[in-house]
Design a protein around this motif. Structure first.
Motif, PDB file in Angstrom:
ATOM      1  N   CYS A  30       0.825  -1.209   0.000  1.00  0.00           N
ATOM      2  CA  CYS A  30       0.000   0.000   0.000  1.00  0.00           C
ATOM      3  C   CYS A  30       0.860   1.260   0.000  1.00  0.00           C
ATOM      4  CB  CYS A  30      -0.934  -0.015   1.210  1.00  0.00           C
ATOM      5  SG  CYS A  30      -2.077  -1.410   1.209  1.00  0.00           S
ATOM      6  N   TRP A  31       1.929   1.257   0.756  1.00  0.00           N
ATOM      7  CA  TRP A  31       2.786   2.438   0.860  1.00  0.00           C
ATOM      8  C   TRP A  31       3.397   2.790  -0.496  1.00  0.00           C
ATOM      9  CZ3 TRP A  31       3.120   5.777   4.779  1.00  0.00           C
ATOM     10  CH2 TRP A  31       4.106   6.751   4.687  1.00  0.00           C
ATOM     11  N   ALA A  35       2.655   6.123  -2.746  1.00  0.00           N
ATOM     12  CA  ALA A  35       3.756   6.993  -3.199  1.00  0.00           C
ATOM     13  C   ALA A  35       3.798   7.075  -4.719  1.00  0.00           C
ATOM     14  CB  ALA A  35       5.088   6.483  -2.647  1.00  0.00           C
ATOM     15  N   SER A  36       3.530   5.968  -5.396  1.00  0.00           N
ATOM     16  CA  SER A  36       3.540   5.968  -6.864  1.00  0.00           C
ATOM     17  C   SER A  36       2.390   6.784  -7.425  1.00  0.00           C
ATOM     18  CB  SER A  36       3.492   4.530  -7.384  1.00  0.00           C
ATOM     19  OG  SER A  36       4.672   3.842  -7.007  1.00  0.00           O
ATOM     20  N   LEU A  37       1.214   6.701  -6.794  1.00  0.00           N
ATOM     21  CA  LEU A  37       0.090   7.539  -7.222  1.00  0.00           C
ATOM     22  C   LEU A  37       0.429   9.020  -7.042  1.00  0.00           C
ATOM     23  CD1 LEU A  37      -2.869   5.497  -5.705  1.00  0.00           C
ATOM     24  CD2 LEU A  37      -2.491   5.923  -8.154  1.00  0.00           C
ATOM     25  N   GLN A  38       1.068   9.354  -5.939  1.00  0.00           N
ATOM     26  CA  GLN A  38       1.427  10.736  -5.657  1.00  0.00           C
ATOM     27  C   GLN A  38       2.503  11.257  -6.608  1.00  0.00           C
ATOM     28  OE1 GLN A  38      -0.146  12.691  -3.173  1.00  0.00           O
ATOM     29  NE2 GLN A  38      -1.506  10.927  -3.316  1.00  0.00           N
ATOM     30  N   MET A 114      -1.447  -5.785  -4.943  1.00  0.00           N
ATOM     31  CA  MET A 114      -1.185  -4.873  -3.825  1.00  0.00           C
ATOM     32  C   MET A 114      -1.583  -5.610  -2.551  1.00  0.00           C
ATOM     33  SD  MET A 114      -2.584  -1.050  -2.890  1.00  0.00           S
ATOM     34  CE  MET A 114      -4.064  -1.629  -2.035  1.00  0.00           C
ATOM     35  N   ILE A 115      -0.577  -6.046  -1.806  1.00  0.00           N
ATOM     36  CA  ILE A 115      -0.862  -6.803  -0.590  1.00  0.00           C
ATOM     37  C   ILE A 115      -1.560  -5.907   0.436  1.00  0.00           C
ATOM     38  CG2 ILE A 115       0.959  -8.511  -0.930  1.00  0.00           C
ATOM     39  CD1 ILE A 115       2.736  -6.950   0.965  1.00  0.00           C
ATOM     40  N   TRP A 121      -4.662  -0.603   3.130  1.00  0.00           N
ATOM     41  CA  TRP A 121      -4.673   0.813   2.770  1.00  0.00           C
ATOM     42  C   TRP A 121      -5.120   1.653   3.962  1.00  0.00           C
ATOM     43  CZ3 TRP A 121      -2.802   3.037  -1.554  1.00  0.00           C
ATOM     44  CH2 TRP A 121      -3.164   4.359  -1.820  1.00  0.00           C
ATOM     45  N   ILE A 122      -6.218   1.238   4.574  1.00  0.00           N
ATOM     46  CA  ILE A 122      -6.745   1.964   5.738  1.00  0.00           C
ATOM     47  C   ILE A 122      -5.783   1.836   6.918  1.00  0.00           C
ATOM     48  CG2 ILE A 122      -8.632   1.985   7.425  1.00  0.00           C
ATOM     49  CD1 ILE A 122     -10.481   1.176   5.012  1.00  0.00           C
ATOM     50  N   ASP A 123      -5.216   0.651   7.119  1.00  0.00           N
ATOM     51  CA  ASP A 123      -4.248   0.449   8.209  1.00  0.00           C
ATOM     52  C   ASP A 123      -3.045   1.383   8.078  1.00  0.00           C
ATOM     53  OD1 ASP A 123      -5.798  -1.524   9.359  1.00  0.00           O
ATOM     54  OD2 ASP A 123      -4.523  -3.192   8.689  1.00  0.00           O
TER      55      ASP A 123
END
Length: 133
Positions: A30-31, A35-38, A114-115, A121-123
């Motif tokens: 998720c991280w 970061a890749s989306l950003q 995406m594990i 994602w929420i965590d």
């Protein structure tokens, strides 16, 4: 006497390195996805493989919705060649993303899971989109 951890000896470092390098060819987290989306780098397509109802109830911003059962050769031909598909579902208790990854790989498309899915994602403290009314 050995702990349960070392009851079976760890692999030699060079074998462990190859194993974990290989895992990263199949998975992202998720991280790194956030970061890749950003970053704005446009080399992947994020796909929420849950049902449309769950997707509309809140999803990762920037994700498209394609349930794994809808991933046909015709449908997936709509997307640019060479982009990596990053698939996610509800979380570790759900195998929808695994099924989607199998379908995409069978179609010859690059894919990573995406594990953690939505739960991960929420965590991580990231938000989902607001539900669509």
């Amino acid at each position: 006497m050995k702990s349960l951890i070392n009851e079976i000896n760890p692999a030699p470092s060079h074998i462990a390195r190859a194993h974990f390098d290989a895992m990263l060819q199949f998975e992202t987290d998720c991280w790194d996805t956030h970061a890749s989306l950003q970053s704005g780098i446009d080399d992947f397509i994020l796909v929420d493989v849950r049902s449309p109802a769950l997707y509309h109830g809140g999803h990762i911003e920037g994700a498209i919705n394609i349930p794994h059962g809808k991933m046909t050769e015709r449908r997936m031909a709509e997307y640019p060649a060479g982009k990596t598909f990053v698939v996610y579902c509800a979380g570790p208790h759900c195998n929808g993303a695994n099924k989607a990854a199998c379908r995409l790989a069978a179609l010859g498309m690059p894919v990573k899971l995406m594990i953690g899915g939505v739960t991960g994602w929420i965590d991580e403290g990231f938000n989902l989109t607001e539900p669509v009314a």
